[in-house]
Design an enzyme around this catalytic site. Structure first.
Site, mmCIF file in Angstrom:
data_model
loop_
_atom_site.group_PDB
_atom_site.id
_atom_site.type_symbol
_atom_site.label_atom_id
_atom_site.label_comp_id
_atom_site.label_asym_id
_atom_site.label_seq_id
_atom_site.Cartn_x
_atom_site.Cartn_y
_atom_site.Cartn_z
ATOM 1 N N ARG A 173 0.846 -1.211 0.000
ATOM 2 C CA ARG A 173 0.000 0.000 0.000
ATOM 3 C C ARG A 173 0.878 1.258 0.000
ATOM 4 O O ARG A 173 0.580 2.238 -0.679
ATOM 5 C CB ARG A 173 -0.903 0.029 1.238
ATOM 6 C CG ARG A 173 -1.791 -1.178 1.416
ATOM 7 C CD ARG A 173 -3.187 -0.976 0.854
ATOM 8 N NE ARG A 173 -4.027 -2.089 1.232
ATOM 9 C CZ ARG A 173 -4.186 -3.208 0.511
ATOM 10 N NH1 ARG A 173 -3.573 -3.347 -0.634
ATOM 11 N NH2 ARG A 173 -4.988 -4.173 0.925
ATOM 12 N N SER A 189 -14.458 -4.100 2.695
ATOM 13 C CA SER A 189 -14.698 -3.391 1.431
ATOM 14 C C SER A 189 -14.145 -4.162 0.239
ATOM 15 O O SER A 189 -14.656 -4.011 -0.872
ATOM 16 C CB SER A 189 -14.160 -1.960 1.479
ATOM 17 O OG SER A 189 -12.782 -1.902 1.748
ATOM 18 N N GLY A 190 -13.105 -4.938 0.436
ATOM 19 C CA GLY A 190 -12.693 -5.930 -0.562
ATOM 20 C C GLY A 190 -12.345 -5.427 -1.951
ATOM 21 O O GLY A 190 -12.522 -6.169 -2.920
ATOM 22 N N GLY A 191 -11.902 -4.200 -2.079
ATOM 23 C CA GLY A 191 -11.540 -3.682 -3.396
ATOM 24 C C GLY A 191 -12.601 -2.778 -4.010
ATOM 25 O O GLY A 191 -12.426 -2.262 -5.120
ATOM 26 N N GLU A 220 -13.874 -13.923 9.395
ATOM 27 C CA GLU A 220 -13.931 -13.211 8.110
ATOM 28 C C GLU A 220 -13.695 -14.144 6.927
ATOM 29 O O GLU A 220 -12.568 -14.303 6.464
ATOM 30 C CB GLU A 220 -12.882 -12.085 8.092
ATOM 31 C CG GLU A 220 -12.919 -11.260 6.813
ATOM 32 C CD GLU A 220 -11.828 -10.179 6.730
ATOM 33 O OE1 GLU A 220 -10.968 -10.118 7.629
ATOM 34 O OE2 GLU A 220 -11.840 -9.412 5.759
ATOM 35 N N LYS A 226 -17.473 -11.090 9.752
ATOM 36 C CA LYS A 226 -17.044 -10.029 8.829
ATOM 37 C C LYS A 226 -17.129 -10.620 7.436
ATOM 38 O O LYS A 226 -16.392 -11.545 7.098
ATOM 39 C CB LYS A 226 -15.618 -9.586 9.154
ATOM 40 C CG LYS A 226 -15.056 -8.569 8.163
ATOM 41 C CD LYS A 226 -13.902 -7.794 8.769
ATOM 42 C CE LYS A 226 -13.205 -6.921 7.744
ATOM 43 N NZ LYS A 226 -12.276 -5.967 8.366
ATOM 44 N N ARG A 257 -9.394 -0.528 3.214
ATOM 45 C CA ARG A 257 -9.120 0.373 2.082
ATOM 46 C C ARG A 257 -10.175 1.466 1.907
ATOM 47 O O ARG A 257 -9.846 2.612 1.652
ATOM 48 C CB ARG A 257 -8.970 -0.450 0.791
ATOM 49 C CG ARG A 257 -7.637 -1.128 0.684
ATOM 50 C CD ARG A 257 -7.639 -2.208 -0.355
ATOM 51 N NE ARG A 257 -8.397 -3.388 0.068
ATOM 52 C CZ ARG A 257 -8.589 -4.465 -0.681
ATOM 53 N NH1 ARG A 257 -8.106 -4.520 -1.910
ATOM 54 N NH2 ARG A 257 -9.273 -5.505 -0.223
#
Ligand code: 13P
Length: 345
Positions: A36, A264-266, A180, A222, A297
């Site tokens: 990142r 949010s996963g992208g 998750e 999650k 993210r």
């Protein structure tokens, strides 16, 4: 489990899912954090990672919208510039310190293209240490990949088994487990396929949790949303994502569960806010469990870009983060409107 022990877990769940708040995922491993940082041109060192995490955790106003933060082992051991250990800093603001305890997704033997998450070895001792350092919840992420022949039953079962053992160990240690199972957004699959895979996998996850005698009231799911693959020919809109996700969860998540939070996963920052808002508008408080955000993210990206461009811009980066936290807090009540983005921008 004694009644008192169970009540302590349930109390942590309630604090984390307090209405109008959500969880900040700040638990990137050093390798992920380096990726990142590289994307915005910042060298990744223990000190730059500490500064960046401090910027987010101390962002003025964000404490009104963030109920807890998931840290990485390195961060849990670090402190603010004034020398206050991060877990202590969070607790002093009424926020729950959390810790990622899995050691990452590794290739699953006999399952080409699929992963199993590791980290059970020595976990009981690590949890005891983390509890002593103030952590009251933990996270374990499993990865489910959608492909022509994927996921395999083997992959779903192996990951669910590991997650259930992790969850039971957490509760034994007085730590709330966040479970998750992320169905990846990567791929060209349509939303129907995502829905089928998500439901199938969740049923396996909850069957294993039951087998391992996990107290559902003291645990949090999650989950990824039910959403079209990133390369799908046409991608479903906000309303459809909201409906499919809520309905899939209603079919597969027991009512006793303490809470549901989303990764949010992208998804883009605004897209993730819109989807959460859509779900709340649709379901309001009619789902048996509270639903809120636990984004990494989608909460951090605007702040990371500002800070990456100029590391002196701490105040601006903090404002960008607090703003996303605020928008998502509104979305968690179904009170977000697109125009709010423009009003402040
Ligand atoms: P994202 O919101 O970036 O998907 O991260 C959430 C998370 O905790 C991933 O494990």
């Amino acid at each position: 489990m004694t009644h008192k022990h169970a009540q302590a877990l349930i109390q942590t769940v309630q604090t984390l899912t307090e209405p109008g708040k959500g969880i900040l995922a700040l638990d990137e491993s050093n390798a992920t954090c380096t990726t990142r940082f590289q994307a915005v041109g910042v060298p990744s060192t223990p000190e730059t990672r500490r500064l960046y995490r401090e910027l987010l955790m101390t962002a003025p106003g964000s404490e009104r919208h963030i109920s807890g933060a998931i840290l990485y082992d390195e961060t849990l051991r670090q402190a603010t510039s004034e020398g206050v250990p991060f877990p202590e800093f969070l607790s002093s603001r009424g926020q729950v310190p959390g810790i990622k305890v899995d050691t990452g997704a590794k290739d699953l033997a006999n399952a080409p293209g699929e992963k199993v998450t590791e980290g059970l070895d020595g976990l009981r001792d690590r949890l005891a240490e983390y509890h002593g350092m103030g952590a009251r919840f933990a996270k374990w992420r499993a990865v489910i990949t959608i492909g022509d022949e994927l996921p395999s039953q083997l992959c779903c079962e192996a990951n669910a088994h590991a997650m259930a053992r992790y969850a039971a160990l957490c509760q034994e240690a007085g730590i709330v487990p966040i479970i998750e199972p992320e169905v990846l957004i990567d791929g060209a699959h349509d939303i129907d396929r995502c829905e089928a895979v998500t439901e199938h996998n969740l049923r396996i996850v909850f069957r294993e949790l039951q087998l391992h005698r996990v107290l559902l009231e003291g645990a949090i799911l999650k989950t990824s949303m039910v959403i079209s693959g990133l390369r799908a020919a046409t991608r479903a809109g906000v309303q459809e994502v909201a409906e499919r996700t809520v309905h899939t969860l209603q079919r597969s998540v027991p009512a006793a569960l303490g809470g549901v939070v989303f990764l949010s996963g992208g998804q883009g920052a605004v897209e993730a806010t819109r989807h959460l808002n859509g779900m709340q508008q649709l379901a309001g408080n009619r789902t048996p469990w509270p639903m809120t955000f636990s984004y990494a993210r989608a909460l951090q990206q605007p702040a990371l870009e500002i800070w990456g461009a100029n590391q002196e811009s701490v105040v601006e980066a903090q404002q960008a983060f607090a703003f996303r936290a605020h928008m998502n807090a509104l979305a968690s009540r179904g009170e977000y409107r697109d125009t709010m983005e423009k009003e402040v921008a």
